[in-house]
Design a protein around this motif. Sequence first.
Motif, PDB file in Angstrom:
ATOM      1  N   LEU A   1      49.281 -39.902 -74.525  1.00  0.00           N
ATOM      2  CA  LEU A   1      47.393 -39.744 -74.054  1.00  0.00           C
ATOM      3  C   LEU A   1      47.312 -37.973 -73.639  1.00  0.00           C
ATOM      4  CD1 LEU A   1      47.185 -40.764 -70.609  1.00  0.00           C
ATOM      5  CD2 LEU A   1      46.074 -40.973 -72.214  1.00  0.00           C
ATOM      6  N   THR A   2      48.418 -36.861 -73.351  1.00  0.00           N
ATOM      7  CA  THR A   2      48.119 -35.734 -74.024  1.00  0.00           C
ATOM      8  C   THR A   2      47.497 -34.806 -74.979  1.00  0.00           C
ATOM      9  OG1 THR A   2      50.032 -34.961 -72.054  1.00  0.00           O
ATOM     10  CG2 THR A   2      49.436 -33.170 -73.524  1.00  0.00           C
ATOM     11  N   PRO A   3      47.916 -35.754 -76.263  1.00  0.00           N
ATOM     12  CA  PRO A   3      47.840 -34.485 -77.539  1.00  0.00           C
ATOM     13  C   PRO A   3      45.899 -35.585 -77.594  1.00  0.00           C
ATOM     14  CG  PRO A   3      49.166 -36.632 -77.986  1.00  0.00           C
ATOM     15  CD  PRO A   3      49.145 -35.973 -76.267  1.00  0.00           C
TER      16      PRO A   3
ATOM     17  N   GLY B   1      56.578 -52.188 -67.198  1.00  0.00           N
ATOM     18  CA  GLY B   1      56.371 -50.988 -66.793  1.00  0.00           C
ATOM     19  C   GLY B   1      55.661 -50.680 -67.826  1.00  0.00           C
ATOM     20  N   LEU B   2      56.034 -50.965 -68.496  1.00  0.00           N
ATOM     21  CA  LEU B   2      55.343 -50.714 -70.399  1.00  0.00           C
ATOM     22  C   LEU B   2      54.190 -51.347 -70.242  1.00  0.00           C
ATOM     23  CD1 LEU B   2      55.614 -48.888 -72.976  1.00  0.00           C
ATOM     24  CD2 LEU B   2      57.091 -50.763 -74.155  1.00  0.00           C
TER      25      LEU B   2
ATOM     26  N   ARG C   1      46.935 -48.433 -68.821  1.00  0.00           N
ATOM     27  CA  ARG C   1      46.221 -47.387 -68.132  1.00  0.00           C
ATOM     28  C   ARG C   1      46.371 -46.129 -69.762  1.00  0.00           C
ATOM     29  NH1 ARG C   1      50.968 -46.946 -64.187  1.00  0.00           N
ATOM     30  NH2 ARG C   1      51.656 -45.646 -65.268  1.00  0.00           N
ATOM     31  N   VAL C   2      47.070 -46.110 -70.459  1.00  0.00           N
ATOM     32  CA  VAL C   2      46.694 -45.366 -71.603  1.00  0.00           C
ATOM     33  C   VAL C   2      45.357 -45.839 -71.990  1.00  0.00           C
ATOM     34  CG1 VAL C   2      47.449 -44.848 -74.126  1.00  0.00           C
ATOM     35  CG2 VAL C   2      49.111 -44.519 -71.517  1.00  0.00           C
ATOM     36  N   GLY C   3      45.425 -47.441 -72.616  1.00  0.00           N
ATOM     37  CA  GLY C   3      44.091 -47.675 -72.817  1.00  0.00           C
ATOM     38  C   GLY C   3      42.939 -47.440 -72.089  1.00  0.00           C
ATOM     39  N   GLY C   4      43.074 -47.597 -70.221  1.00  0.00           N
ATOM     40  CA  GLY C   4      41.677 -46.655 -69.845  1.00  0.00           C
ATOM     41  C   GLY C   4      41.223 -45.578 -70.126  1.00  0.00           C
ATOM     42  N   LYS C   5      42.853 -45.067 -70.065  1.00  0.00           N
ATOM     43  CA  LYS C   5      42.234 -43.369 -70.194  1.00  0.00           C
ATOM     44  C   LYS C   5      42.202 -42.945 -71.225  1.00  0.00           C
ATOM     45  CE  LYS C   5      45.819 -42.490 -66.177  1.00  0.00           C
ATOM     46  NZ  LYS C   5      46.947 -41.715 -65.649  1.00  0.00           N
TER      47      LYS C   5
END
Length: 224
Positions: free
Chosen positions: A72-74, A132-133, A139-143
């Motif tokens: 997510l960061t980059p 967990g993954l 979450r990553v998809g939503g963000k």
Amino acid sequence: MIGSEPVGKRRNVRRAPDEVRALALKAAHRLFSAQGYHATTTRQIADEAGVGESVIFRHFGSKAELFETTILTPFGEFVDEWVTTWDARTTATADLVHITETFVKGFFNLADEHQELLRTLVAARIDRSDPGLTEVAARVGGKLAGHLGLVRRSLLEHGEARHFRSLDAPVSVAMAVGSVLSLVLIDDWLFAPDQRRPGKTRQIREATQMLLYGVTGSAAPRSH
């Protein structure tokens, strides 16, 4: 010999929290990309970063959450920088081709650099054997979609500044991002094995043209 060991390997050096996070993220990215998510341990990441394993958990919580931050960061930083650079209020007269190309090229390069991590996320959404993954993938998809909302807003502002006759920003951005992800992640579906693959520059140029002329409603100039 003193001073001969790489900085990332010297655990006795006290570092600022931001530096520790950066080292951990860099190590995580390299190992996740090279070995895959499941084959990489937090111990390996800690050793690669030159920090104690407890530091990883203190900063990121778990391996899955570290993976989430690594991807997510980059993307978040890229979108924020692009939106700030091409603020419609100050760049209304800037070259639209260049504005569009910087987004397509930047996103293409990010997807290419993180393609193994993105494939892991896609697989997690399908397989669901690692709860967990799977949760992290959702979450990553939503963000990521949230970050793209900033791009859609910026596109609408540029459309108003340039008086585009029609603009469907959500679909335009989705088409651009979807095209780039397809070119990077499933290129073997798109080009026949005996077909010469178009180079990255050519793919970026054509994706830019598709997005640009789809947004403006103009016909691309034909070569004679």
